[in-house]
Scaffold this active site. Structure first.
Site, short mmCIF file in Angstrom:
data_model
loop_
_atom_site.label_atom_id
_atom_site.label_comp_id
_atom_site.label_asym_id
_atom_site.label_seq_id
_atom_site.Cartn_x
_atom_site.Cartn_y
_atom_site.Cartn_z
N LYS A 97 42.08 34.16 39.03
CA LYS A 97 42.12 35.61 39.18
C LYS A 97 42.74 35.92 40.54
O LYS A 97 42.37 35.31 41.54
CB LYS A 97 40.71 36.20 39.12
N ASP A 131 44.58 35.39 34.96
CA ASP A 131 43.71 36.31 34.22
C ASP A 131 44.07 37.76 34.58
O ASP A 131 44.60 38.03 35.65
CB ASP A 131 42.24 36.10 34.62
N MET A 132 43.70 38.69 33.69
CA MET A 132 43.92 40.11 33.99
C MET A 132 42.58 40.75 34.33
O MET A 132 41.59 40.55 33.62
CB MET A 132 44.57 40.81 32.81
N ARG A 183 48.43 35.41 27.17
CA ARG A 183 47.15 35.37 26.45
C ARG A 183 46.81 36.82 26.12
O ARG A 183 46.73 37.65 27.01
CB ARG A 183 46.04 34.79 27.33
N GLY A 187 39.97 42.89 26.35
CA GLY A 187 39.73 43.52 27.66
C GLY A 187 38.25 43.70 27.91
O GLY A 187 37.51 44.10 27.01
N THR A 225 40.12 35.46 21.24
CA THR A 225 39.15 36.35 20.60
C THR A 225 38.09 35.53 19.87
O THR A 225 38.34 34.39 19.49
CB THR A 225 39.86 37.28 19.58
N ARG A 288 29.72 39.30 29.90
CA ARG A 288 29.44 38.64 28.61
C ARG A 288 28.27 39.34 27.92
O ARG A 288 28.27 39.50 26.71
CB ARG A 288 29.12 37.15 28.79
#
Ligand SMILES: Cc1cc2nc3c(=O)[nH]c(=O)nc-3n(C[C@H](O)[C@H](O)[C@H](O)COP(=O)(O)OP(=O)(O)OC[C@H]3O[C@@H](n4cnc5c(N)ncnc54)[C@H](O)[C@@H]3O)c2cc1C
Length: 306
Positions: A97, A131-132, A183, A187, A225, A288
């Site tokens: 990140k 990563d976004m 990827r 979101g 996903t 999560r």
């Protein structure tokens, strides 16, 4: 009822973070989503994942870097991860990140730090996925990624796009032209309706549009996903378009739908598991929980059990 937004809000509360990371029973629960605190603990899990026919993406958790010195430690950690991957022969790339390399302090610092890691990955024949994060940094993340791509190849570094963002289809169109390995995920942050689709239905529709664009590009992309509907749409589209199983990979998170991970690997699909580790697990863990508030009951039950 605890909502997704409330949990994402809590994920940003520093006071709670300090409490949770010191509270042992809470910490023990993280093992559901976080592989451990050290590289060696994580390698143990990646070996298991590899034995099930899946590859991995190694991720050191630390989004709250507040000084250049800390960001520099993150670079050292990643250089160490890349060395350990080589040494142990595990099948894994790395995810980073830009915030952990100092993005909020100075984008140029984050670029230089990310560059060092990508350079080392290139030297070792490995791959770095950027990563976004939240939409405040989408543009700068894409800009810095493009600079990395000018210097390094398609197989050295890739990026992430999020289907909940209204801008993502256009970003995907631009990025495949570079070309770039992408990827696609839905979101994971709280975003205002001006920038992100508030309805899940629109997020899912956009996911499928972007997935089709990616698969049609002939570049090796990651379809990230756990949603059986997105997976089925991908398999069906690839089948109709004559796109082979080797042309893309599915990606899932450590601790989520392990049954499905194994099944897809058994069915001959490339399957990569994102494996995070480290002491700074709090924001990741809370995101999560936000994705599936039923997980809260799992946490409560285990906390009450002591
Ligand atoms: C490999 C990988 C990398 C990612 N990288 C990024 C990133 O760089 N930036 C970013 O913003 N987001 C990232 N994400 C997170 C992503 O954006 C979503 O928040 C997350 O994947 C949940 O979306 P979903 O596609 O699984 O679908 P959802 O519609 O959220 O979930 C579908 C089904 O999957 C299962 N499921 C989903 N999440 C959980 C969970 N936490 N626990 C248990 N079951 C669950 C449930 O059965 C649920 O019904 C990543 C996800 C993956 C898999």
């Amino acid at each position: 009822m605890i909502t997704r937004n409330a949990l994402i809000y809590l994920s940003r509360q520093e006071g709670l973070k300090d409490f949770a990371t010191r509270f042992r029973p809470f910490k023990q629960l993280t093992t559901r989503f976080v592989a451990g605190e050290t590289i060696d603990e994580t390698i143990h899990f990646i070996r298991e994942i590899n034995a099930e026919g899946c590859s991995a993406s190694f991720d050191h958790l630390n989004e709250s870097v507040t000084s250049a010195a800390e960001a520099s430690k993150e670079v050292a950690e990643y250089l160490n991860i890349l060395a350990k991957i080589d040494e142990t022969g595990i099948r894994s790339n790395v995810s980073i990140k830009l915030s952990q390399f100092g993005l909020t302090l100075d984008p140029e610092l984050a670029y230089k730090n990310a560059r060092r890691v990508v350079d080392e990955a290139h030297r070792r024949g490995n791959f770095v996925r950027v990563d976004m994060e939240d939409s405040k940094v989408t543009q700068v993340t894409i800009d810095l990624f493009k600079r990395l791509r000018e210097e390094f190849s398609l197989d050295d570094v890739g990026i992430v796009l999020q289907s909940y963002l209204r801008r993502t289809y256009e970003d995907a169109q631009q990025l495949v032209k570079l070309p770039a390995r992408i990827r696609i995920c839905k979101g994971a942050y709280n975003e205002p309706p001006e920038v992100a689709f508030p309805d899940k239905k629109d997020v899912d529709e956009n996911y499928i549009r972007v997935m089709q664009l990616l698969l049609s590009s002939g570049i090796y992309h990651g379809i990230a996903t756990h949603d059986p509907k997105m997976i089925e749409a991908t398999i069906n589209f690839a089948g109709r378009a004559g796109i082979g199983k080797e042309a893309f990979e599915f990606q899932m998170l450590f601790g989520v739908r392990r049954d499905l991970q194994r099944q897809l690997a058994r069915d001959g699909y490339n399957m990569r598991v994102y494996v995070p580790y480290g002491k700074h697990w709090y924001p990741y863990f809370m995101r999560r929980l936000a994705e599936r508030p039923a997980n809260i009951w799992f946490v409560m039950k285990n906390l009450l059990k002591g």
